[in-house]
Scaffold this motif. Sequence first.
Motif, PDB file in Angstrom:
ATOM      1  N   LEU A  89       3.176   5.968  -2.113  1.00 33.14           N
ATOM      2  CA  LEU A  89       2.845   4.555  -1.913  1.00 33.14           C
ATOM      3  C   LEU A  89       1.548   4.181  -2.607  1.00 33.14           C
ATOM      4  O   LEU A  89       1.445   3.111  -3.213  1.00 33.14           O
ATOM      5  CB  LEU A  89       2.752   4.260  -0.414  1.00 33.14           C
ATOM      6  N   LEU A  90       0.555   5.058  -2.529  1.00 31.79           N
ATOM      7  CA  LEU A  90      -0.719   4.783  -3.199  1.00 31.79           C
ATOM      8  C   LEU A  90      -0.533   4.637  -4.702  1.00 31.79           C
ATOM      9  O   LEU A  90      -1.192   3.814  -5.339  1.00 31.79           O
ATOM     10  CB  LEU A  90      -1.716   5.907  -2.905  1.00 31.79           C
ATOM     11  N   ALA A  91       0.370   5.423  -5.262  1.00 31.56           N
ATOM     12  CA  ALA A  91       0.620   5.324  -6.707  1.00 31.56           C
ATOM     13  C   ALA A  91       1.083   3.922  -7.083  1.00 31.56           C
ATOM     14  O   ALA A  91       0.638   3.352  -8.093  1.00 31.56           O
ATOM     15  CB  ALA A  91       1.663   6.359  -7.124  1.00 31.56           C
ATOM     16  N   ILE A  92       1.947   3.334  -6.272  1.00 34.84           N
ATOM     17  CA  ILE A  92       2.415   1.974  -6.537  1.00 34.84           C
ATOM     18  C   ILE A  92       1.285   0.972  -6.315  1.00 34.84           C
ATOM     19  O   ILE A  92       1.056   0.067  -7.126  1.00 34.84           O
ATOM     20  CB  ILE A  92       3.617   1.629  -5.634  1.00 34.84           C
ATOM     21  N   CYS A  93       0.552   1.142  -5.208  1.00 33.05           N
ATOM     22  CA  CYS A  93      -0.531   0.204  -4.893  1.00 33.05           C
ATOM     23  C   CYS A  93      -1.592   0.162  -5.991  1.00 33.05           C
ATOM     24  O   CYS A  93      -2.208  -0.878  -6.226  1.00 33.05           O
ATOM     25  CB  CYS A  93      -1.181   0.590  -3.574  1.00 33.05           C
ATOM     26  N   LEU A  94      -1.795   1.298  -6.646  1.00 33.04           N
ATOM     27  CA  LEU A  94      -2.825   1.366  -7.689  1.00 33.04           C
ATOM     28  C   LEU A  94      -2.276   1.033  -9.067  1.00 33.04           C
ATOM     29  O   LEU A  94      -2.958   1.225 -10.067  1.00 33.04           O
ATOM     30  CB  LEU A  94      -3.466   2.755  -7.686  1.00 33.04           C
ATOM     31  N   GLY A  95      -1.038   0.545  -9.111  1.00 36.50           N
ATOM     32  CA  GLY A  95      -0.503   0.030 -10.360  1.00 36.50           C
ATOM     33  C   GLY A  95       0.110   1.052 -11.287  1.00 36.50           C
ATOM     34  O   GLY A  95       0.353   0.757 -12.457  1.00 36.50           O
ATOM     35  N   ILE A 149      10.723  -5.961  18.416  1.00 40.85           N
ATOM     36  CA  ILE A 149       9.671  -5.252  17.691  1.00 40.85           C
ATOM     37  C   ILE A 149       9.098  -6.203  16.648  1.00 40.85           C
ATOM     38  O   ILE A 149       9.849  -6.897  15.959  1.00 40.85           O
ATOM     39  CB  ILE A 149      10.234  -4.008  16.977  1.00 40.85           C
ATOM     40  N   GLY A 150       7.793  -6.232  16.516  1.00 40.42           N
ATOM     41  CA  GLY A 150       7.150  -6.936  15.408  1.00 40.42           C
ATOM     42  C   GLY A 150       6.615  -5.905  14.433  1.00 40.42           C
ATOM     43  O   GLY A 150       5.695  -5.153  14.776  1.00 40.42           O
ATOM     44  N   ASN A 151       7.204  -5.830  13.248  1.00 40.83           N
ATOM     45  CA  ASN A 151       6.827  -4.802  12.281  1.00 40.83           C
ATOM     46  C   ASN A 151       6.244  -5.448  11.028  1.00 40.83           C
ATOM     47  O   ASN A 151       6.933  -6.185  10.321  1.00 40.83           O
ATOM     48  CB  ASN A 151       8.044  -3.952  11.893  1.00 40.83           C
ATOM     49  N   HIS A 152       4.975  -5.143  10.770  1.00 45.72           N
ATOM     50  CA  HIS A 152       4.320  -5.728   9.601  1.00 45.72           C
ATOM     51  C   HIS A 152       4.885  -5.196   8.299  1.00 45.72           C
ATOM     52  O   HIS A 152       5.009  -5.929   7.313  1.00 45.72           O
ATOM     53  CB  HIS A 152       2.814  -5.444   9.658  1.00 45.72           C
ATOM     54  N   GLY A 153       5.265  -3.909   8.257  1.00 45.69           N
ATOM     55  CA  GLY A 153       5.660  -3.283   6.998  1.00 45.69           C
ATOM     56  C   GLY A 153       4.442  -2.813   6.225  1.00 45.69           C
ATOM     57  O   GLY A 153       3.307  -3.193   6.522  1.00 45.69           O
ATOM     58  N   GLN A 154       4.694  -1.955   5.244  1.00 44.71           N
ATOM     59  CA  GLN A 154       3.604  -1.418   4.436  1.00 44.71           C
ATOM     60  C   GLN A 154       3.421  -2.247   3.178  1.00 44.71           C
ATOM     61  O   GLN A 154       4.314  -2.314   2.337  1.00 44.71           O
ATOM     62  CB  GLN A 154       3.881   0.040   4.052  1.00 44.71           C
ATOM     63  N   THR A 155       2.287  -2.898   3.061  1.00 51.85           N
ATOM     64  CA  THR A 155       2.015  -3.693   1.866  1.00 51.85           C
ATOM     65  C   THR A 155       1.804  -2.775   0.667  1.00 51.85           C
ATOM     66  O   THR A 155       0.985  -1.853   0.716  1.00 51.85           O
ATOM     67  CB  THR A 155       0.772  -4.566   2.059  1.00 51.85           C
ATOM     68  N   VAL A 156       2.545  -3.023  -0.406  1.00 55.21           N
ATOM     69  CA  VAL A 156       2.341  -2.277  -1.650  1.00 55.21           C
ATOM     70  C   VAL A 156       1.792  -3.175  -2.750  1.00 55.21           C
ATOM     71  O   VAL A 156       1.243  -2.680  -3.738  1.00 55.21           O
ATOM     72  CB  VAL A 156       3.632  -1.577  -2.130  1.00 55.21           C
ATOM     73  N   PHE A 157       1.921  -4.478  -2.580  1.00 55.26           N
ATOM     74  CA  PHE A 157       1.305  -5.396  -3.549  1.00 55.26           C
ATOM     75  C   PHE A 157       1.191  -6.772  -2.910  1.00 55.26           C
ATOM     76  O   PHE A 157       2.111  -7.239  -2.237  1.00 55.26           O
ATOM     77  CB  PHE A 157       2.127  -5.490  -4.834  1.00 55.26           C
ATOM     78  N   HIS A 158       0.036  -7.393  -3.108  1.00 53.67           N
ATOM     79  CA  HIS A 158      -0.211  -8.717  -2.555  1.00 53.67           C
ATOM     80  C   HIS A 158      -0.941  -9.532  -3.607  1.00 53.67           C
ATOM     81  O   HIS A 158      -2.106  -9.267  -3.917  1.00 53.67           O
ATOM     82  CB  HIS A 158      -1.056  -8.617  -1.277  1.00 53.67           C
ATOM     83  N   ARG A 159      -0.246 -10.505  -4.184  1.00 55.46           N
ATOM     84  CA  ARG A 159      -0.847 -11.377  -5.196  1.00 55.46           C
ATOM     85  C   ARG A 159      -0.528 -12.823  -4.842  1.00 55.46           C
ATOM     86  O   ARG A 159       0.470 -13.384  -5.280  1.00 55.46           O
ATOM     87  CB  ARG A 159      -0.329 -11.039  -6.598  1.00 55.46           C
ATOM     88  N   PRO A 160      -1.386 -13.440  -4.033  1.00 54.56           N
ATOM     89  CA  PRO A 160      -1.084 -14.774  -3.529  1.00 54.56           C
ATOM     90  C   PRO A 160      -1.435 -15.909  -4.479  1.00 54.56           C
ATOM     91  O   PRO A 160      -1.171 -17.073  -4.164  1.00 54.56           O
ATOM     92  CB  PRO A 160      -1.943 -14.846  -2.267  1.00 54.56           C
ATOM     93  N   ASP A 161      -2.039 -15.584  -5.633  1.00 55.46           N
ATOM     94  CA  ASP A 161      -2.466 -16.621  -6.565  1.00 55.46           C
ATOM     95  C   ASP A 161      -1.680 -16.508  -7.868  1.00 55.46           C
ATOM     96  O   ASP A 161      -0.911 -15.572  -8.085  1.00 55.46           O
ATOM     97  CB  ASP A 161      -3.967 -16.490  -6.831  1.00 55.46           C
ATOM     98  N   GLY A 162      -1.878 -17.468  -8.753  1.00 52.02           N
ATOM     99  CA  GLY A 162      -1.201 -17.446 -10.049  1.00 52.02           C
ATOM    100  C   GLY A 162       0.062 -18.285 -10.050  1.00 52.02           C
ATOM    101  O   GLY A 162       0.399 -18.972  -9.078  1.00 52.02           O
ATOM    102  N   GLU A 163       0.796 -18.229 -11.152  1.00 52.36           N
ATOM    103  CA  GLU A 163       1.988 -19.059 -11.309  1.00 52.36           C
ATOM    104  C   GLU A 163       3.143 -18.596 -10.431  1.00 52.36           C
ATOM    105  O   GLU A 163       3.999 -19.405 -10.061  1.00 52.36           O
ATOM    106  CB  GLU A 163       2.431 -19.069 -12.783  1.00 52.36           C
ATOM    107  N   ALA A 164       3.208 -17.314 -10.141  1.00 55.08           N
ATOM    108  CA  ALA A 164       4.304 -16.783  -9.322  1.00 55.08           C
ATOM    109  C   ALA A 164       3.727 -15.908  -8.210  1.00 55.08           C
ATOM    110  O   ALA A 164       3.801 -14.681  -8.263  1.00 55.08           O
ATOM    111  CB  ALA A 164       5.276 -15.990 -10.190  1.00 55.08           C
ATOM    112  N   PRO A 165       3.165 -16.515  -7.159  1.00 53.81           N
ATOM    113  CA  PRO A 165       2.575 -15.728  -6.074  1.00 53.81           C
ATOM    114  C   PRO A 165       3.642 -14.902  -5.357  1.00 53.81           C
ATOM    115  O   PRO A 165       4.783 -15.355  -5.183  1.00 53.81           O
ATOM    116  CB  PRO A 165       1.995 -16.796  -5.137  1.00 53.81           C
ATOM    117  N   PHE A 166       3.274 -13.711  -4.931  1.00 53.91           N
ATOM    118  CA  PHE A 166       4.222 -12.895  -4.175  1.00 53.91           C
ATOM    119  C   PHE A 166       3.479 -11.858  -3.354  1.00 53.91           C
ATOM    120  O   PHE A 166       2.309 -11.558  -3.591  1.00 53.91           O
ATOM    121  CB  PHE A 166       5.233 -12.212  -5.100  1.00 53.91           C
ATOM    122  N   THR A 167       4.189 -11.337  -2.373  1.00 56.46           N
ATOM    123  CA  THR A 167       3.684 -10.233  -1.557  1.00 56.46           C
ATOM    124  C   THR A 167       4.851  -9.320  -1.237  1.00 56.46           C
ATOM    125  O   THR A 167       5.978  -9.794  -1.043  1.00 56.46           O
ATOM    126  CB  THR A 167       3.011 -10.754  -0.271  1.00 56.46           C
TER     127      THR A 167
END
Length: 371
Positions: free
Chosen positions: A49-55, A95-113
Amino acid sequence: MSTKQRFIGVMSGTSMDGVDTVLVEIAGNDITLLASLDFPFPEPLKQRLLAICLGQPTNLAEVGELDHLLGHLFADAVNALLAHANCPASTISAIGNHGQTVFHRPDGEAPFTIQLGDANIIATKTGIDTVADFRRKDMALGGQGAPLVPAFHQSIFAARESSVVVLNIGGIANISVLRPDHPVIGYDTGPGNMLMDAWCVKHQQHKFDKDAQFALQGEVSHELLSVLMSEPYLERSAPKSTGRELFNLPWLEQHLTRFTLSAEDVQRTLCEYSAITIANEVSQYQIGSQPELLVCGGGVHNPLLMSRLAELLPQWSVMPTDNKGVDSDNMEAMAFAWLAQRRLHNLPSNLPEVTGASQLASLGVLYFAEQ
């Protein structure tokens, strides 16, 4: 809404040092922690997971497999909590499950998480309806999708005559600002434990700096601190959110190329960096003569960080949320149990003044367990 219901909250943060699970009972605005369990996060899975998070380069097969594995991990964590609490699954509303965030980019032309952890697997393997995917509805409404916990903080803490700021120090530090006669605001201030943990892993082979023993061997490098303080994110206005995509080990090492410092001095400086970036934000919101900074998350156990916050904010009472009756280690997991309850009753759970969304919304998608 006054009827008592039981919910489970599941949270694995940016540090990935474990899966936090809580069992709570909610009746109206009252939430009671009944049981909690920290479930181990497998190291091989964390590294992938860290490998993905770090690009690092990845592919859909890898993402899909991680989504599947995390679904099983979160389900196993819930089942372990139920066994620990001797609680039948049939008594849990959701159950409320947040999930593991692997990428969060809320700005720009195509925001996504992107949060991984297949909720279909969780619901099926536990036999409990599961609420997940909390962030994307808020983003669809023009918000940052984060932070979501301030709405929960507003429900359990009240600012009467003086400011109350709730500070969560996870990998990233975020604040919820509760002031008399003011709307709630909340945002990510910058790094919490993330940089300190990464540096400690590299130089001490420990997941974190226990009792700040590593940092206490060093001295603050004011030259390095000045460079780190020039990070543009710190100057941005709220609403804003950030994560491992920005504050990571390569980001730090790029800044370190111009310095010759001991590992201990870097660690001490990173602790100071977290403390100052937090205190600079909190200090803006003082109203009244008895403002309180209530701290939760892993950083509450770092004595150096906590003492520096108290020194940098002499007008504030700095304390763990435990002092107010809320377990500081389980605050975020409790928040996602609360968010699940809000979704089940179709109640709004975001704060547009916090996230920047255009309207209130009941966040999360409900995945039914097969009966």
